[in-house]
Scaffold this motif. Structure first.
Motif, PDB file in Angstrom:
ATOM      1  N   LYS A   1      -6.301   2.183  -0.969  1.00 50.80           N
ATOM      2  CA  LYS A   1      -6.036   1.722  -2.334  1.00 50.80           C
ATOM      3  C   LYS A   1      -5.304   2.757  -3.175  1.00 50.80           C
ATOM      4  O   LYS A   1      -5.055   2.549  -4.348  1.00 50.80           O
ATOM      5  N   GLU A   2      -4.954   3.871  -2.545  1.00 54.70           N
ATOM      6  CA  GLU A   2      -4.317   4.962  -3.271  1.00 54.70           C
ATOM      7  C   GLU A   2      -2.797   4.852  -3.267  1.00 54.70           C
ATOM      8  O   GLU A   2      -2.218   4.032  -2.564  1.00 54.70           O
ATOM      9  N   ARG A   3      -2.189   5.720  -4.018  1.00 55.70           N
ATOM     10  CA  ARG A   3      -0.739   5.930  -4.025  1.00 55.70           C
ATOM     11  C   ARG A   3      -0.561   7.361  -3.539  1.00 55.70           C
ATOM     12  O   ARG A   3      -0.964   8.296  -4.237  1.00 55.70           O
ATOM     13  N   VAL A   4      -0.008   7.518  -2.341  1.00 55.19           N
ATOM     14  CA  VAL A   4       0.005   8.845  -1.715  1.00 55.19           C
ATOM     15  C   VAL A   4       1.407   9.257  -1.275  1.00 55.19           C
ATOM     16  O   VAL A   4       2.271   8.417  -1.020  1.00 55.19           O
ATOM     17  N   ALA A   5       1.577  10.565  -1.141  1.00 56.54           N
ATOM     18  CA  ALA A   5       2.836  11.133  -0.644  1.00 56.54           C
ATOM     19  C   ALA A   5       2.834  11.085   0.878  1.00 56.54           C
ATOM     20  O   ALA A   5       1.777  10.973   1.517  1.00 56.54           O
ATOM     21  N   ALA A   6       4.005  11.191   1.466  1.00 52.27           N
ATOM     22  CA  ALA A   6       4.128  11.187   2.924  1.00 52.27           C
ATOM     23  C   ALA A   6       3.313  12.325   3.544  1.00 52.27           C
ATOM     24  O   ALA A   6       2.716  12.160   4.605  1.00 52.27           O
ATOM     25  N   SER A   7       3.258  13.461   2.874  1.00 53.52           N
ATOM     26  CA  SER A   7       2.494  14.591   3.404  1.00 53.52           C
ATOM     27  C   SER A   7       1.010  14.259   3.527  1.00 53.52           C
ATOM     28  O   SER A   7       0.336  14.721   4.452  1.00 53.52           O
TER      29      SER A   7
ATOM     30  N   ASP B   1       8.149  14.666 -10.433  1.00 54.88           N
ATOM     31  CA  ASP B   1       9.180  15.190  -9.524  1.00 54.88           C
ATOM     32  C   ASP B   1       9.863  14.001  -8.851  1.00 54.88           C
ATOM     33  O   ASP B   1       9.295  13.376  -7.968  1.00 54.88           O
ATOM     34  N   LYS B   2      11.060  13.699  -9.278  1.00 51.50           N
ATOM     35  CA  LYS B   2      11.781  12.524  -8.771  1.00 51.50           C
ATOM     36  C   LYS B   2      12.183  12.662  -7.303  1.00 51.50           C
ATOM     37  O   LYS B   2      12.583  11.702  -6.675  1.00 51.50           O
ATOM     38  N   ARG B   3      12.052  13.865  -6.738  1.00 47.41           N
ATOM     39  CA  ARG B   3      12.359  14.055  -5.325  1.00 47.41           C
ATOM     40  C   ARG B   3      11.198  13.616  -4.442  1.00 47.41           C
ATOM     41  O   ARG B   3      11.373  13.357  -3.264  1.00 47.41           O
ATOM     42  N   GLN B   4      10.014  13.553  -5.027  1.00 44.55           N
ATOM     43  CA  GLN B   4       8.808  13.203  -4.279  1.00 44.55           C
ATOM     44  C   GLN B   4       8.675  11.681  -4.173  1.00 44.55           C
ATOM     45  O   GLN B   4       8.858  10.977  -5.158  1.00 44.55           O
ATOM     46  N   MET B   5       8.378  11.189  -2.959  1.00 40.18           N
ATOM     47  CA  MET B   5       8.159   9.759  -2.737  1.00 40.18           C
ATOM     48  C   MET B   5       6.677   9.491  -2.574  1.00 40.18           C
ATOM     49  O   MET B   5       5.960  10.258  -1.930  1.00 40.18           O
ATOM     50  N   TYR B   6       6.233   8.386  -3.147  1.00 31.33           N
ATOM     51  CA  TYR B   6       4.847   7.957  -3.023  1.00 31.33           C
ATOM     52  C   TYR B   6       4.804   6.550  -2.438  1.00 31.33           C
ATOM     53  O   TYR B   6       5.708   5.746  -2.677  1.00 31.33           O
ATOM     54  N   PHE B   7       3.758   6.289  -1.696  1.00 36.54           N
ATOM     55  CA  PHE B   7       3.629   5.011  -1.003  1.00 36.54           C
ATOM     56  C   PHE B   7       2.315   4.346  -1.376  1.00 36.54           C
ATOM     57  O   PHE B   7       1.287   5.003  -1.518  1.00 36.54           O
ATOM     58  N   SER B   8       2.378   3.023  -1.526  1.00 33.15           N
ATOM     59  CA  SER B   8       1.179   2.230  -1.755  1.00 33.15           C
ATOM     60  C   SER B   8       1.307   0.950  -0.947  1.00 33.15           C
ATOM     61  O   SER B   8       2.400   0.571  -0.521  1.00 33.15           O
ATOM     62  N   LEU B   9       0.175   0.299  -0.731  1.00 33.75           N
ATOM     63  CA  LEU B   9       0.161  -0.908   0.093  1.00 33.75           C
ATOM     64  C   LEU B   9       0.509  -2.139  -0.723  1.00 33.75           C
ATOM     65  O   LEU B   9       0.181  -2.234  -1.905  1.00 33.75           O
TER      66      LEU B   9
ATOM     67  N   VAL C   1       6.823   0.202   8.761  1.00 36.02           N
ATOM     68  CA  VAL C   1       5.849  -0.563   7.980  1.00 36.02           C
ATOM     69  C   VAL C   1       6.478  -1.008   6.659  1.00 36.02           C
ATOM     70  O   VAL C   1       6.241  -2.118   6.195  1.00 36.02           O
ATOM     71  N   GLU C   2       7.306  -0.155   6.098  1.00 36.85           N
ATOM     72  CA  GLU C   2       8.006  -0.498   4.857  1.00 36.85           C
ATOM     73  C   GLU C   2       8.969  -1.672   5.085  1.00 36.85           C
ATOM     74  O   GLU C   2       9.054  -2.581   4.254  1.00 36.85           O
ATOM     75  N   GLU C   3       9.670  -1.666   6.213  1.00 35.88           N
ATOM     76  CA  GLU C   3      10.598  -2.752   6.539  1.00 35.88           C
ATOM     77  C   GLU C   3       9.885  -4.091   6.716  1.00 35.88           C
ATOM     78  O   GLU C   3      10.478  -5.145   6.525  1.00 35.88           O
ATOM     79  N   ARG C   4       8.607  -4.031   7.068  1.00 34.11           N
ATOM     80  CA  ARG C   4       7.817  -5.249   7.232  1.00 34.11           C
ATOM     81  C   ARG C   4       7.118  -5.649   5.933  1.00 34.11           C
ATOM     82  O   ARG C   4       6.247  -6.507   5.919  1.00 34.11           O
ATOM     83  N   ASN C   5       7.523  -5.002   4.839  1.00 34.34           N
ATOM     84  CA  ASN C   5       6.990  -5.283   3.502  1.00 34.34           C
ATOM     85  C   ASN C   5       5.482  -5.071   3.393  1.00 34.34           C
ATOM     86  O   ASN C   5       4.802  -5.807   2.690  1.00 34.34           O
ATOM     87  N   LEU C   6       4.997  -4.037   4.079  1.00 33.04           N
ATOM     88  CA  LEU C   6       3.587  -3.686   3.975  1.00 33.04           C
ATOM     89  C   LEU C   6       3.382  -2.464   3.087  1.00 33.04           C
ATOM     90  O   LEU C   6       2.257  -2.166   2.698  1.00 33.04           O
ATOM     91  N   LEU C   7       4.472  -1.774   2.766  1.00 34.98           N
ATOM     92  CA  LEU C   7       4.425  -0.587   1.907  1.00 34.98           C
ATOM     93  C   LEU C   7       5.444  -0.711   0.787  1.00 34.98           C
ATOM     94  O   LEU C   7       6.500  -1.302   0.963  1.00 34.98           O
ATOM     95  N   VAL C   8       5.101  -0.086  -0.326  1.00 32.64           N
ATOM     96  CA  VAL C   8       6.028   0.031  -1.450  1.00 32.64           C
ATOM     97  C   VAL C   8       6.266   1.523  -1.670  1.00 32.64           C
ATOM     98  O   VAL C   8       5.329   2.309  -1.714  1.00 32.64           O
ATOM     99  N   ARG C   9       7.525   1.875  -1.801  1.00 31.72           N
ATOM    100  CA  ARG C   9       7.931   3.268  -2.030  1.00 31.72           C
ATOM    101  C   ARG C   9       8.281   3.422  -3.510  1.00 31.72           C
ATOM    102  O   ARG C   9       8.970   2.584  -4.081  1.00 31.72           O
ATOM    103  N   ALA C  10       7.811   4.513  -4.103  1.00 31.12           N
ATOM    104  CA  ALA C  10       8.120   4.776  -5.514  1.00 31.12           C
ATOM    105  C   ALA C  10       8.408   6.258  -5.698  1.00 31.12           C
ATOM    106  O   ALA C  10       7.818   7.106  -5.032  1.00 31.12           O
ATOM    107  N   LEU C  11       9.320   6.561  -6.613  1.00 34.49           N
ATOM    108  CA  LEU C  11       9.627   7.948  -6.950  1.00 34.49           C
ATOM    109  C   LEU C  11       8.470   8.556  -7.736  1.00 34.49           C
ATOM    110  O   LEU C  11       7.787   7.856  -8.493  1.00 34.49           O
ATOM    111  N   GLY C  12       8.284   9.848  -7.559  1.00 35.83           N
ATOM    112  CA  GLY C  12       7.270  10.557  -8.334  1.00 35.83           C
ATOM    113  C   GLY C  12       7.640  10.558  -9.801  1.00 35.83           C
ATOM    114  O   GLY C  12       8.817  10.586 -10.156  1.00 35.83           O
ATOM    115  N   GLU C  13       6.630  10.537 -10.654  1.00 39.55           N
ATOM    116  CA  GLU C  13       6.886  10.521 -12.094  1.00 39.55           C
ATOM    117  C   GLU C  13       7.338  11.887 -12.591  1.00 39.55           C
ATOM    118  O   GLU C  13       8.256  11.979 -13.397  1.00 39.55           O
TER     119      GLU C  13
END
Length: 129
Positions: A43-49, A83-91, A69-81
């Motif tokens: 249920k979290e929003r987490v970084a790839a690391s 640090d815009k270089r950081q990507m975060y993922f949620s289900l 998993v993202e291509e299968r529309n199971l993940l949503v990618r969002a830029l960090g608030e």
């Protein structure tokens, strides 16, 4: 244990894990690595690391699984608030439904792995969501 026996045991373990993955694909439509990534996010929003840390996948392998998993529309990618270089993922809702199905219906565990699952289940909470 003799070194060659160790290889034979590892072969049987690999076969059992392959069987587990086949059952997971048939019943829930996700591979073992994909399910681990979904579970690592929950249920979290987490970084790839964080996904790498929680799954034990290498960064390059985790990146490939995340992309799949993202291509299968199971993940949503969002830029960090911050640090815009950081990507975060949620289900997505579909991913939550997939995890719910796995939790409710379970997976038939190959016989070789059953003792491991039985000993692990004692006193361990469900970390997926």
């Amino acid at each position: 244990m003799e070194k060659i026996k160790c290889i034979c045991v590892m072969r049987e373990l690999f076969r059992a894990l392959s069987e587990l993955e086949s059952r997971l694909m048939q019943s829930h439509g996700v591979s073992l690595n994909e399910a681990m990534v979904l579970c690592a996010i929950g249920k979290e929003r987490v970084a790839a690391s964080t996904i790498v840390e929680r799954t034990g996948l290498t960064p390059s392998h985790a990146s490939k699984v995340i992309r799949a998993v993202e291509e299968r529309n199971l993940l949503v990618r969002a830029l960090g608030e911050k640090d815009k270089r950081q990507m975060y993922f949620s289900l997505t809702k579909e991913a939550h439904n997939c995890l719910k199905g796995i939790r409710e219906q379970g997976i038939d565990i190959p016989e070789l792995l059953q003792p491991l699952f039985a000993s692990y289940a004692e006193g361990v909470s469900d970390s997926c969501e």
